[in-house]
Design a protein around this motif. Structure first.
Motif, short mmCIF file in Angstrom:
data_model
loop_
_atom_site.label_atom_id
_atom_site.label_comp_id
_atom_site.label_asym_id
_atom_site.label_seq_id
_atom_site.Cartn_x
_atom_site.Cartn_y
_atom_site.Cartn_z
N VAL A 1 0.92 -1.25 0.08
CA VAL A 1 -0.01 0.02 0.13
C VAL A 1 1.00 1.23 0.25
CG1 VAL A 1 -1.80 1.34 1.29
CG2 VAL A 1 -1.94 -0.98 1.02
N PHE A 2 1.78 1.24 0.90
CA PHE A 2 2.75 2.52 0.97
C PHE A 2 3.37 2.66 -0.39
CE2 PHE A 2 7.02 4.26 2.56
CZ PHE A 2 6.26 5.42 2.92
N ALA A 3 3.98 1.45 -0.95
CA ALA A 3 4.74 1.56 -2.11
C ALA A 3 3.81 2.06 -3.51
CB ALA A 3 5.36 0.14 -2.35
N ALA A 4 2.53 1.53 -3.33
CA ALA A 4 1.70 2.06 -4.16
C ALA A 4 1.41 3.51 -4.12
CB ALA A 4 0.33 1.24 -4.36
N LEU A 5 1.16 3.99 -3.15
CA LEU A 5 0.82 5.53 -2.79
C LEU A 5 2.07 6.37 -3.09
CD1 LEU A 5 -0.78 7.76 -1.52
CD2 LEU A 5 0.08 7.19 0.60
N CYS A 6 3.29 5.77 -2.92
CA CYS A 6 4.51 6.51 -3.18
C CYS A 6 4.81 6.51 -4.67
CB CYS A 6 5.75 6.05 -2.51
SG CYS A 6 5.72 6.05 -0.67
N THR A 7 4.26 5.51 -5.28
CA THR A 7 4.58 5.43 -7.04
C THR A 7 3.58 6.57 -7.48
OG1 THR A 7 4.75 3.13 -6.79
CG2 THR A 7 4.30 3.98 -8.98
N LEU A 8 2.25 6.58 -6.96
CA LEU A 8 1.48 7.68 -7.53
C LEU A 8 1.81 9.18 -7.12
CD1 LEU A 8 -1.26 8.26 -8.77
CD2 LEU A 8 -2.29 8.01 -6.65
N LEU A 9 2.51 9.04 -5.83
CA LEU A 9 2.90 10.56 -5.49
C LEU A 9 4.18 11.01 -6.27
CD1 LEU A 9 2.77 12.96 -3.40
CD2 LEU A 9 4.27 11.40 -1.80
N GLY A 10 5.06 9.87 -6.68
CA GLY A 10 6.32 10.00 -7.42
C GLY A 10 5.95 10.54 -8.87
N LEU A 11 4.91 10.22 -9.44
CA LEU A 11 4.49 10.49 -10.74
C LEU A 11 4.22 12.00 -10.76
CD1 LEU A 11 1.95 7.90 -12.14
CD2 LEU A 11 4.23 8.86 -13.26
N PHE A 12 3.47 12.46 -10.00
CA PHE A 12 3.19 13.98 -9.73
C PHE A 12 4.19 14.63 -9.30
CE2 PHE A 12 -1.19 12.18 -9.64
CZ PHE A 12 -1.83 12.95 -10.73
N MET A 13 4.97 14.14 -8.54
CA MET A 13 6.28 14.74 -7.95
C MET A 13 7.48 15.03 -9.05
SD MET A 13 7.81 16.41 -5.62
CE MET A 13 6.85 16.24 -4.49
N GLY A 14 7.26 13.96 -9.99
CA GLY A 14 8.00 14.06 -11.28
C GLY A 14 7.66 15.23 -11.97
N SER A 15 6.20 15.41 -12.24
CA SER A 15 5.72 16.35 -12.81
C SER A 15 6.08 17.86 -12.40
CB SER A 15 4.15 16.42 -13.09
OG SER A 15 3.66 17.36 -13.97
N PHE A 16 6.00 17.86 -10.74
CA PHE A 16 6.57 19.18 -10.34
C PHE A 16 7.99 19.50 -10.57
CE2 PHE A 16 8.29 21.27 -6.46
CZ PHE A 16 7.63 22.37 -6.79
N LEU A 17 8.72 18.31 -10.63
CA LEU A 17 10.46 18.52 -10.51
C LEU A 17 10.59 18.96 -11.98
CD1 LEU A 17 11.59 15.45 -8.93
CD2 LEU A 17 11.50 17.72 -8.07
N ASN A 18 9.78 18.57 -12.99
CA ASN A 18 9.97 19.23 -14.48
C ASN A 18 9.94 20.78 -14.43
OD1 ASN A 18 10.84 17.00 -16.04
ND2 ASN A 18 8.47 16.17 -16.14
N VAL A 19 9.10 21.20 -13.57
CA VAL A 19 8.78 22.59 -13.52
C VAL A 19 10.02 23.18 -12.68
CG1 VAL A 19 7.37 24.36 -12.20
CG2 VAL A 19 6.30 22.35 -13.68
N VAL A 20 10.43 22.55 -11.72
CA VAL A 20 11.59 23.08 -11.01
C VAL A 20 12.81 23.04 -11.60
CG1 VAL A 20 13.07 22.55 -8.73
CG2 VAL A 20 10.49 22.36 -8.64
N ILE A 21 13.06 22.18 -12.53
CA ILE A 21 14.23 21.95 -13.34
C ILE A 21 14.19 23.08 -14.67
CG2 ILE A 21 15.31 20.39 -15.22
CD1 ILE A 21 14.23 17.88 -13.35
N HIS A 22 13.12 23.32 -15.02
CA HIS A 22 13.25 24.33 -15.88
C HIS A 22 12.94 25.82 -15.40
CE1 HIS A 22 12.07 26.50 -19.42
NE2 HIS A 22 10.98 26.84 -19.08
N ARG A 23 12.39 26.00 -14.28
CA ARG A 23 11.97 27.41 -13.84
C ARG A 23 13.02 28.06 -12.86
NH1 ARG A 23 5.56 29.13 -13.83
NH2 ARG A 23 5.10 27.95 -15.62
#
Length: 283
Positions: A9-31
């Motif tokens: 359960v914890f791994a599944a939640l972190c995977t989903l969170l990781g997807l959205f965090m990856g999207s946010f990190l793309n913003v951080v990396i660019h901006r």
């Protein structure tokens, strides 16, 4: 909260969170590098006695909304779902059909996969949450350094202090080891920097590298620093030689060291003790 103690359960939640965090990190990396450059320009203008541009557009991690770099089309929420939107749009802007860089979904997938692995490796608890933060910070630093040869203080310094705070309770190492690790990490590369500069007259690395290794020392302790330096140096040497042999990189063009430090820091986070024992067994 009890459900989170289930590893799957914890791994599944972190995977989903990781997807959205990856999207946010793309913003951080660019901006973030753009924000830093604008700040430097404003400081330079102030030193010259020039008035600040009151009509300058606000630019931060939240404003303005993301746009297509080709046509300026404002990207809506449904076009910004990690990985899914890229696949649905077939990697192209919905408005002008210009190609979208494949690195965006790759960062999202990598962040999700590594977040899942981190959750399974550490489990639910302070160490697991801390390791996720360390992972996300190093991903951002890795790509920012690749793009700009910068390692922002706004990431490296909070990372260092957070490592010390987490180790007040010996989360990853004891507090004395963390404090010595932070100091030794900085001084190790600082010494190499000055030795190289005094010998060759050139700067072999930036101060951001010192701070990143200091942060790794603060998280994992001074004992892990030799392994981290060895792994990062080996990876940097192999990649650098390969690029030169393939004629994709000139000998005089600097190669960012931050990505190799970040990768070595993650390897040390997951397997530091067995790798150190294996290395010492070879001596």
């Amino acid at each position: 909260m009890s459900a989170l103690r289930d590893p799957l359960v914890f791994a599944a939640l972190c995977t989903l969170l990781g997807l959205f965090m990856g999207s946010f990190l793309n913003v951080v990396i660019h901006r973030l590098p753009v924000m830093m450059e604008r700040e430097w320009q404003a400081e330079a203008a102030s030193l010259r006695g020039e008035e600040a541009d009151g009509e300058a557009q606000v630019f931060n991690l939240a404003t303005p909304r993301s746009r297509c770099p080709h046509c300026g089309h404002s990207i809506g929420a449904l076009e910004n779902i990690p990985v899914v939107s890229y696949l649905v749009l077939r990697g192209r802007c919905r408005h002008c059909s210009a190609p979208i860089g494949v690195r965006y979904p790759l960062v999202e997938v990598a962040c999700a996969a590594l977040s899942c692995f981190t959750a399974l490796h550490f489990g639910y608890g302070l160490a697991g949450v801390g390791a996720l933060i360390f992972l996300w910070a190093t991903i951002a630093l890795c790509f920012i350094d690749l793009d700009t040869q910068l390692l922002p203080d706004s990431i490296t310094l909070p990372l260092l202090w957070l490592g010390l705070l987490l180790n007040l309770d010996s989360t990853f190492t004891d507090l004395s080891g963390a404090v010595v690790g932070a100091a030794a990490g900085y001084l190790a590369l600082w010494s190499v920097f000055w030795l190289f500069k005094l010998t060759t007259g050139k700067e072999g690395m930036g101060y951001g590298d010192f701070k990143l290794l200091a942060a790794i020392g603060a998280w994992l302790g001074w004992q892990i620093l030799p392994l981290t330096i060895l792994l990062s140096s080996l990876m940097g040497a192999v990649v650098g030689i390969a690029l030169i042999l393939l004629r994709k990189h000139g000998r005089e063009i600097p190669i960012p060291f931050g990505p190799y430090l970040a990768a070595a820091g993650l390897m040390a986070l997951y397997w530091g003790k067995p790798l150190t024992e294996a290395y010492l067994g070879l001596l």
